[in-house]
Design a protein around this motif. Structure first.
Motif, PDB file in Angstrom:
ATOM      1  N   GLY A  79       0.789  -1.219   0.000  1.00 24.08           N
ATOM      2  CA  GLY A  79       0.000   0.000   0.000  1.00 24.08           C
ATOM      3  C   GLY A  79       0.827   1.277   0.000  1.00 24.08           C
ATOM      4  N   ASP A  80       2.171   1.169  -0.019  1.00 29.72           N
ATOM      5  CA  ASP A  80       3.033   2.351  -0.003  1.00 29.72           C
ATOM      6  C   ASP A  80       4.151   2.151  -1.024  1.00 29.72           C
ATOM      7  N   SER A  81       3.918   2.605  -2.247  1.00 24.38           N
ATOM      8  CA  SER A  81       4.889   2.387  -3.322  1.00 24.38           C
ATOM      9  C   SER A  81       6.202   3.144  -3.084  1.00 24.38           C
ATOM     10  N   GLY A  82       6.207   4.145  -2.216  1.00 23.67           N
ATOM     11  CA  GLY A  82       7.418   4.904  -1.927  1.00 23.67           C
ATOM     12  C   GLY A  82       8.346   4.221  -0.940  1.00 23.67           C
ATOM     13  N   SER A  83       7.930   3.099  -0.357  1.00 21.40           N
ATOM     14  CA  SER A  83       8.745   2.439   0.664  1.00 21.40           C
ATOM     15  C   SER A  83       9.605   1.312   0.106  1.00 21.40           C
ATOM     16  N   HIS A  84       9.725   1.216  -1.196  1.00 21.53           N
ATOM     17  CA  HIS A  84      10.454   0.127  -1.843  1.00 21.53           C
ATOM     18  C   HIS A  84      11.972   0.340  -1.749  1.00 21.53           C
ATOM     19  N   GLU A  85      12.691  -0.703  -1.296  1.00 19.63           N
ATOM     20  CA  GLU A  85      14.154  -0.634  -1.268  1.00 19.63           C
ATOM     21  C   GLU A  85      14.740  -2.011  -1.573  1.00 19.63           C
ATOM     22  N   LYS A  86      15.977  -2.012  -2.088  1.00 21.84           N
ATOM     23  CA  LYS A  86      16.688  -3.245  -2.408  1.00 21.84           C
ATOM     24  C   LYS A  86      18.116  -3.074  -1.891  1.00 21.84           C
ATOM     25  N   VAL A  87      18.515  -3.961  -0.948  1.00 26.65           N
ATOM     26  CA  VAL A  87      19.784  -3.816  -0.247  1.00 26.65           C
ATOM     27  C   VAL A  87      20.567  -5.124  -0.328  1.00 26.65           C
ATOM     28  N   ALA A  88      21.885  -5.020  -0.477  1.00 21.21           N
ATOM     29  CA  ALA A  88      22.739  -6.213  -0.493  1.00 21.21           C
ATOM     30  C   ALA A  88      22.830  -6.810   0.907  1.00 21.21           C
ATOM     31  N   ALA A  89      22.705  -8.121   0.988  1.00 25.16           N
ATOM     32  CA  ALA A  89      22.866  -8.831   2.257  1.00 25.16           C
ATOM     33  C   ALA A  89      24.356  -9.092   2.489  1.00 25.16           C
ATOM     34  N   GLN A  90      24.733  -9.192   3.741  1.00 26.16           N
ATOM     35  CA  GLN A  90      26.127  -9.453   4.109  1.00 26.16           C
ATOM     36  C   GLN A  90      26.360 -10.956   4.241  1.00 26.16           C
ATOM     37  N   ASN A  91      27.489 -11.425   3.728  1.00 27.17           N
ATOM     38  CA  ASN A  91      27.841 -12.837   3.832  1.00 27.17           C
ATOM     39  C   ASN A  91      28.289 -13.114   5.264  1.00 27.17           C
ATOM     40  N   ALA A  92      27.522 -13.922   5.977  1.00 24.99           N
ATOM     41  CA  ALA A  92      27.823 -14.259   7.373  1.00 24.99           C
ATOM     42  C   ALA A  92      28.554 -15.597   7.472  1.00 24.99           C
ATOM     43  N   GLY A  93      28.855 -16.235   6.350  1.00 23.51           N
ATOM     44  CA  GLY A  93      29.539 -17.526   6.339  1.00 23.51           C
ATOM     45  C   GLY A  93      28.560 -18.675   6.460  1.00 23.51           C
ATOM     46  N   GLY A  94      29.004 -19.842   6.056  1.00 21.79           N
ATOM     47  CA  GLY A  94      28.183 -21.041   6.172  1.00 21.79           C
ATOM     48  C   GLY A  94      26.937 -21.023   5.304  1.00 21.79           C
ATOM     49  N   GLY A  95      26.943 -20.251   4.224  1.00 20.07           N
ATOM     50  CA  GLY A  95      25.781 -20.161   3.338  1.00 20.07           C
ATOM     51  C   GLY A  95      24.713 -19.207   3.835  1.00 20.07           C
ATOM     52  N   LYS A  96      25.007 -18.445   4.924  1.00 22.05           N
ATOM     53  CA  LYS A  96      24.052 -17.479   5.472  1.00 22.05           C
ATOM     54  C   LYS A  96      24.398 -16.067   5.015  1.00 22.05           C
ATOM     55  N   TYR A  97      23.367 -15.354   4.641  1.00 19.97           N
ATOM     56  CA  TYR A  97      23.491 -13.959   4.233  1.00 19.97           C
ATOM     57  C   TYR A  97      22.451 -13.184   5.028  1.00 19.97           C
ATOM     58  N   THR A  98      22.860 -12.072   5.644  1.00 20.49           N
ATOM     59  CA  THR A  98      21.962 -11.383   6.564  1.00 20.49           C
ATOM     60  C   THR A  98      21.857  -9.890   6.266  1.00 20.49           C
ATOM     61  N   LEU A  99      20.754  -9.320   6.753  1.00 23.87           N
ATOM     62  CA  LEU A  99      20.520  -7.879   6.690  1.00 23.87           C
ATOM     63  C   LEU A  99      19.774  -7.489   7.956  1.00 23.87           C
ATOM     64  N   ASP A 100      20.296  -6.506   8.678  1.00 24.51           N
ATOM     65  CA  ASP A 100      19.601  -5.963   9.839  1.00 24.51           C
ATOM     66  C   ASP A 100      18.776  -4.771   9.382  1.00 24.51           C
ATOM     67  N   LYS A 101      17.495  -4.780   9.745  1.00 18.82           N
ATOM     68  CA  LYS A 101      16.564  -3.752   9.283  1.00 18.82           C
ATOM     69  C   LYS A 101      15.641  -3.358  10.428  1.00 18.82           C
ATOM     70  N   THR A 102      15.451  -2.063  10.605  1.00 16.59           N
ATOM     71  CA  THR A 102      14.486  -1.566  11.578  1.00 16.59           C
ATOM     72  C   THR A 102      13.275  -1.066  10.807  1.00 16.59           C
ATOM     73  N   PHE A 103      12.117  -1.630  11.099  1.00 16.99           N
ATOM     74  CA  PHE A 103      10.866  -1.237  10.467  1.00 16.99           C
ATOM     75  C   PHE A 103      10.224  -0.177  11.365  1.00 16.99           C
ATOM     76  N   GLU A 104      10.171   1.043  10.880  1.00 14.43           N
ATOM     77  CA  GLU A 104       9.681   2.163  11.689  1.00 14.43           C
ATOM     78  C   GLU A 104       8.160   2.169  11.821  1.00 14.43           C
ATOM     79  N   GLN A 105       7.472   1.609  10.824  1.00 20.79           N
ATOM     80  CA  GLN A 105       6.011   1.655  10.815  1.00 20.79           C
ATOM     81  C   GLN A 105       5.422   0.251  10.847  1.00 20.79           C
ATOM     82  N   ALA A 106       4.279   0.135  11.509  1.00 19.05           N
ATOM     83  CA  ALA A 106       3.540  -1.125  11.486  1.00 19.05           C
ATOM     84  C   ALA A 106       2.948  -1.313  10.087  1.00 19.05           C
ATOM     85  N   GLY A 107       2.734  -2.556   9.725  1.00 19.75           N
ATOM     86  CA  GLY A 107       2.150  -2.858   8.424  1.00 19.75           C
ATOM     87  C   GLY A 107       2.636  -4.200   7.918  1.00 19.75           C
ATOM     88  N   THR A 108       2.201  -4.531   6.715  1.00 23.58           N
ATOM     89  CA  THR A 108       2.613  -5.775   6.080  1.00 23.58           C
ATOM     90  C   THR A 108       3.664  -5.450   5.029  1.00 23.58           C
TER      91      THR A 108
END
Length: 136
Positions: A83-112
């Motif tokens: 419902g919010d087309s302006g909230s779109h983002e694409k970010v590279a995940a960090q290689n954490a090793g062992g086949g895991k890739y992670t991204l830390d994200k804080t969601f400021e607003q409630a929603g889906t």
């Protein structure tokens, strides 16, 4: 006769150029092997119940033939709020090793939110998507 000599030279050049790419594998694998075995991607996050203002760790586990993919060519995480087309983002995940890739994200607003991981390993690209509900 010259025509056949030119064709033979052309075929020799094509054959030698094609041979240059056959020796290098991808992430320790034969390229034909990496093309035949599908890449498996598991997308998850912690905590599972996200609240607005809290940090969420998005994790992408990448395997092939039940083994972790240590060096995927690309792992991007696409996030968009429904419902919010302006909230779109694409970010590279960090290689954490062992086949895991992670991204830390804080969601400021409630929603889906729609979370899509874009994973590229050799010629394969997969984009699993899951929905994350962030509460107040």
């Amino acid at each position: 006769m010259r025509k056949y000599g030119f064709i033979a030279l052309l075929l020799l050049a094509v054959w030698s150029i094609a041979g240059c790419g056959s020796g290098g594998g991808h992430a320790g694998m034969d390229m034909s092997e990496s093309m035949m075995d599908p890449v498996q991607v598991d997308l998850s996050w912690m905590p599972e119940q996200a609240k607005a203002g809290d940090q969420v760790t998005i994790e992408v586990n990448v395997t092939q033939k039940d083994k972790p993919v240590e060096k995927a060519d690309e792992v991007m995480i696409e996030i968009s709020k429904e419902g919010d087309s302006g909230s779109h983002e694409k970010v590279a995940a960090q290689n954490a090793g062992g086949g895991k890739y992670t991204l830390d994200k804080t969601f400021e607003q409630a929603g889906t939110y729609s979370i899509t991981s874009h994973v590229t390993v050799g010629p394969q690209h997969t984009m699993p998507t899951k929905k994350l509900t962030v509460t107040e």
